[in-house]
Write a protein that holds these residues in place. Sequence first.
Motif, PDB file in Angstrom:
ATOM      1  N   LYS A  63     -23.018  18.230  25.455  1.00 21.34           N
ATOM      2  CA  LYS A  63     -23.758  16.973  25.263  1.00 21.34           C
ATOM      3  C   LYS A  63     -22.939  15.831  25.857  1.00 21.34           C
ATOM      4  CE  LYS A  63     -27.084  18.557  22.533  1.00 21.34           C
ATOM      5  NZ  LYS A  63     -27.923  19.424  23.328  1.00 21.34           N
ATOM      6  N   PHE A  64     -23.623  14.966  26.593  1.00 21.19           N
ATOM      7  CA  PHE A  64     -23.009  13.803  27.219  1.00 21.19           C
ATOM      8  C   PHE A  64     -23.668  12.543  26.680  1.00 21.19           C
ATOM      9  CE2 PHE A  64     -22.364  17.344  30.023  1.00 21.19           C
ATOM     10  CZ  PHE A  64     -21.100  17.145  30.558  1.00 21.19           C
ATOM     11  N   PRO A  65     -22.976  11.405  26.765  1.00 24.04           N
ATOM     12  CA  PRO A  65     -23.620  10.151  26.342  1.00 24.04           C
ATOM     13  C   PRO A  65     -24.823   9.846  27.244  1.00 24.04           C
ATOM     14  CG  PRO A  65     -21.244   9.859  26.584  1.00 24.04           C
ATOM     15  CD  PRO A  65     -21.583  11.202  27.163  1.00 24.04           C
ATOM     16  N   PRO A  66     -25.906   9.313  26.688  1.00 24.86           N
ATOM     17  CA  PRO A  66     -27.075   8.945  27.507  1.00 24.86           C
ATOM     18  C   PRO A  66     -26.701   7.913  28.564  1.00 24.86           C
ATOM     19  CG  PRO A  66     -27.604   8.858  25.169  1.00 24.86           C
ATOM     20  CD  PRO A  66     -26.116   9.035  25.273  1.00 24.86           C
ATOM     21  N   PHE A  67     -27.451   7.901  29.664  1.00 26.82           N
ATOM     22  CA  PHE A  67     -27.201   6.941  30.749  1.00 26.82           C
ATOM     23  C   PHE A  67     -28.529   6.580  31.396  1.00 26.82           C
ATOM     24  CE2 PHE A  67     -26.492  11.296  32.086  1.00 26.82           C
ATOM     25  CZ  PHE A  67     -27.269  11.415  33.228  1.00 26.82           C
ATOM     26  N   SER A  68     -28.516   5.626  32.313  1.00 26.20           N
ATOM     27  CA  SER A  68     -29.772   5.080  32.840  1.00 26.20           C
ATOM     28  C   SER A  68     -30.347   5.835  34.037  1.00 26.20           C
ATOM     29  CB  SER A  68     -29.582   3.614  33.213  1.00 26.20           C
ATOM     30  OG  SER A  68     -28.546   3.484  34.161  1.00 26.20           O
ATOM     31  N   ASN A  69     -29.541   6.478  34.859  1.00 24.67           N
ATOM     32  CA  ASN A  69     -30.069   7.223  36.004  1.00 24.67           C
ATOM     33  C   ASN A  69     -30.863   8.440  35.518  1.00 24.67           C
ATOM     34  OD1 ASN A  69     -28.814   5.447  37.741  1.00 24.67           O
ATOM     35  ND2 ASN A  69     -27.024   6.745  38.053  1.00 24.67           N
ATOM     36  N   PRO A  70     -31.798   8.955  36.338  1.00 20.40           N
ATOM     37  CA  PRO A  70     -32.572  10.122  35.901  1.00 20.40           C
ATOM     38  C   PRO A  70     -31.693  11.342  35.619  1.00 20.40           C
ATOM     39  CG  PRO A  70     -33.567   9.113  37.846  1.00 20.40           C
ATOM     40  CD  PRO A  70     -32.258   8.423  37.625  1.00 20.40           C
ATOM     41  N   THR A  71     -30.734  11.604  36.515  1.00 22.65           N
ATOM     42  CA  THR A  71     -29.795  12.709  36.330  1.00 22.65           C
ATOM     43  C   THR A  71     -28.445  12.323  36.913  1.00 22.65           C
ATOM     44  OG1 THR A  71     -30.368  13.763  38.437  1.00 22.65           O
ATOM     45  CG2 THR A  71     -31.576  14.534  36.478  1.00 22.65           C
ATOM     46  N   ALA A  72     -27.435  13.101  36.581  1.00 18.02           N
ATOM     47  CA  ALA A  72     -26.110  12.928  37.173  1.00 18.02           C
ATOM     48  C   ALA A  72     -25.548  14.315  37.462  1.00 18.02           C
ATOM     49  CB  ALA A  72     -25.184  12.178  36.227  1.00 18.02           C
ATOM     50  N   SER A  73     -24.849  14.442  38.577  1.00 20.39           N
ATOM     51  CA  SER A  73     -24.223  15.706  38.943  1.00 20.39           C
ATOM     52  C   SER A  73     -22.727  15.613  38.703  1.00 20.39           C
ATOM     53  CB  SER A  73     -24.488  16.027  40.415  1.00 20.39           C
ATOM     54  OG  SER A  73     -25.866  16.200  40.626  1.00 20.39           O
ATOM     55  N   VAL A  74     -22.172  16.675  38.139  1.00 21.51           N
ATOM     56  CA  VAL A  74     -20.751  16.723  37.809  1.00 21.51           C
ATOM     57  C   VAL A  74     -20.226  18.094  38.218  1.00 21.51           C
ATOM     58  CG1 VAL A  74     -19.077  16.686  35.917  1.00 21.51           C
ATOM     59  CG2 VAL A  74     -21.100  15.236  35.806  1.00 21.51           C
ATOM     60  N   THR A  75     -19.072  18.124  38.866  1.00 25.26           N
ATOM     61  CA  THR A  75     -18.379  19.383  39.114  1.00 25.26           C
ATOM     62  C   THR A  75     -17.026  19.280  38.444  1.00 25.26           C
ATOM     63  OG1 THR A  75     -19.521  19.709  41.212  1.00 25.26           O
ATOM     64  CG2 THR A  75     -17.507  20.977  40.876  1.00 25.26           C
ATOM     65  N   TYR A  76     -16.695  20.306  37.668  1.00 23.58           N
ATOM     66  CA  TYR A  76     -15.495  20.247  36.838  1.00 23.58           C
ATOM     67  C   TYR A  76     -14.736  21.571  36.931  1.00 23.58           C
ATOM     68  CZ  TYR A  76     -12.936  18.025  32.989  1.00 23.58           C
ATOM     69  OH  TYR A  76     -11.994  17.402  32.224  1.00 23.58           O
ATOM     70  N   PRO A  77     -13.408  21.508  37.144  1.00 22.37           N
ATOM     71  CA  PRO A  77     -12.627  22.745  37.230  1.00 22.37           C
ATOM     72  C   PRO A  77     -12.069  23.175  35.870  1.00 22.37           C
ATOM     73  CG  PRO A  77     -11.256  20.894  37.854  1.00 22.37           C
ATOM     74  CD  PRO A  77     -12.627  20.330  37.505  1.00 22.37           C
ATOM     75  N   PHE A  78     -12.056  24.464  35.654  1.00 23.81           N
ATOM     76  CA  PHE A  78     -11.386  25.052  34.489  1.00 23.81           C
ATOM     77  C   PHE A  78     -10.405  26.092  35.022  1.00 23.81           C
ATOM     78  CE2 PHE A  78     -15.346  23.477  32.762  1.00 23.81           C
ATOM     79  CZ  PHE A  78     -14.962  22.912  31.563  1.00 23.81           C
ATOM     80  N   VAL A  79      -9.135  25.964  34.663  1.00 24.67           N
ATOM     81  CA  VAL A  79      -8.107  26.859  35.190  1.00 24.67           C
ATOM     82  C   VAL A  79      -7.804  27.958  34.177  1.00 24.67           C
ATOM     83  CG1 VAL A  79      -5.743  27.033  36.046  1.00 24.67           C
ATOM     84  CG2 VAL A  79      -7.125  25.007  36.580  1.00 24.67           C
ATOM     85  N   PHE A  80      -8.019  29.196  34.625  1.00 24.46           N
ATOM     86  CA  PHE A  80      -7.652  30.358  33.808  1.00 24.46           C
ATOM     87  C   PHE A  80      -6.223  30.745  34.183  1.00 24.46           C
ATOM     88  CE2 PHE A  80     -12.360  31.641  34.263  1.00 24.46           C
ATOM     89  CZ  PHE A  80     -12.703  30.973  33.109  1.00 24.46           C
ATOM     90  N   ALA A  81      -5.365  30.847  33.199  1.00 27.57           N
ATOM     91  CA  ALA A  81      -3.974  31.219  33.432  1.00 27.57           C
ATOM     92  C   ALA A  81      -3.514  32.123  32.295  1.00 27.57           C
ATOM     93  CB  ALA A  81      -3.094  29.977  33.511  1.00 27.57           C
ATOM     94  N   PRO A  82      -2.502  32.949  32.570  1.00 27.24           N
ATOM     95  CA  PRO A  82      -1.987  33.793  31.480  1.00 27.24           C
ATOM     96  C   PRO A  82      -1.420  32.933  30.360  1.00 27.24           C
ATOM     97  CG  PRO A  82      -0.982  34.374  33.589  1.00 27.24           C
ATOM     98  CD  PRO A  82      -1.793  33.138  33.809  1.00 27.24           C
ATOM     99  N   LYS A  83      -1.550  33.413  29.146  1.00 19.57           N
ATOM    100  CA  LYS A  83      -0.949  32.703  28.009  1.00 19.57           C
ATOM    101  C   LYS A  83       0.564  32.814  28.122  1.00 19.57           C
ATOM    102  CE  LYS A  83      -4.808  33.360  24.903  1.00 19.57           C
ATOM    103  NZ  LYS A  83      -5.409  34.242  23.938  1.00 19.57           N
ATOM    104  N   PRO A  84       1.310  31.810  27.645  1.00 17.62           N
ATOM    105  CA  PRO A  84       2.766  31.893  27.704  1.00 17.62           C
ATOM    106  C   PRO A  84       3.254  33.194  27.061  1.00 17.62           C
ATOM    107  CG  PRO A  84       2.078  29.724  26.976  1.00 17.62           C
ATOM    108  CD  PRO A  84       0.835  30.587  27.045  1.00 17.62           C
ATOM    109  N   GLY A  85       4.154  33.860  27.758  1.00 19.07           N
ATOM    110  CA  GLY A  85       4.698  35.099  27.232  1.00 19.07           C
ATOM    111  C   GLY A  85       3.967  36.334  27.706  1.00 19.07           C
ATOM    112  N   GLU A  86       2.875  36.146  28.468  1.00 17.14           N
ATOM    113  CA  GLU A  86       2.133  37.317  28.970  1.00 17.14           C
ATOM    114  C   GLU A  86       2.584  37.653  30.366  1.00 17.14           C
ATOM    115  OE1 GLU A  86      -2.081  36.940  28.664  1.00 17.14           O
ATOM    116  OE2 GLU A  86      -2.037  36.938  26.492  1.00 17.14           O
TER     117      GLU A  86
END
Length: 86
Positions: A63-86
Amino acid sequence: EDISKSMNKIKPKILGCGEGKIGTLMLSLVVNSDGTVKTAKVTGKFATDPAGVCAENIAKTAKFPPFSNPTASVTYPFVFAPKPGE
């Protein structure tokens, strides 16, 4: 800033999708003006991976805060990495 806050709320769940994987998942969203996610699509190496499908399903609940434009495009990175000690 609002985008980061909204993405940070789902980040632990999305990172859980990629447990044991290494790399960057790129998540592209189209958000409706009421703050709901219209579409979620993973691009890159995780596009057809179960981790990508998992991330798309979770992202659709964001869920995002409402805004005035009809739509908005967002690209977001998520980094998968080993947990410390693995």
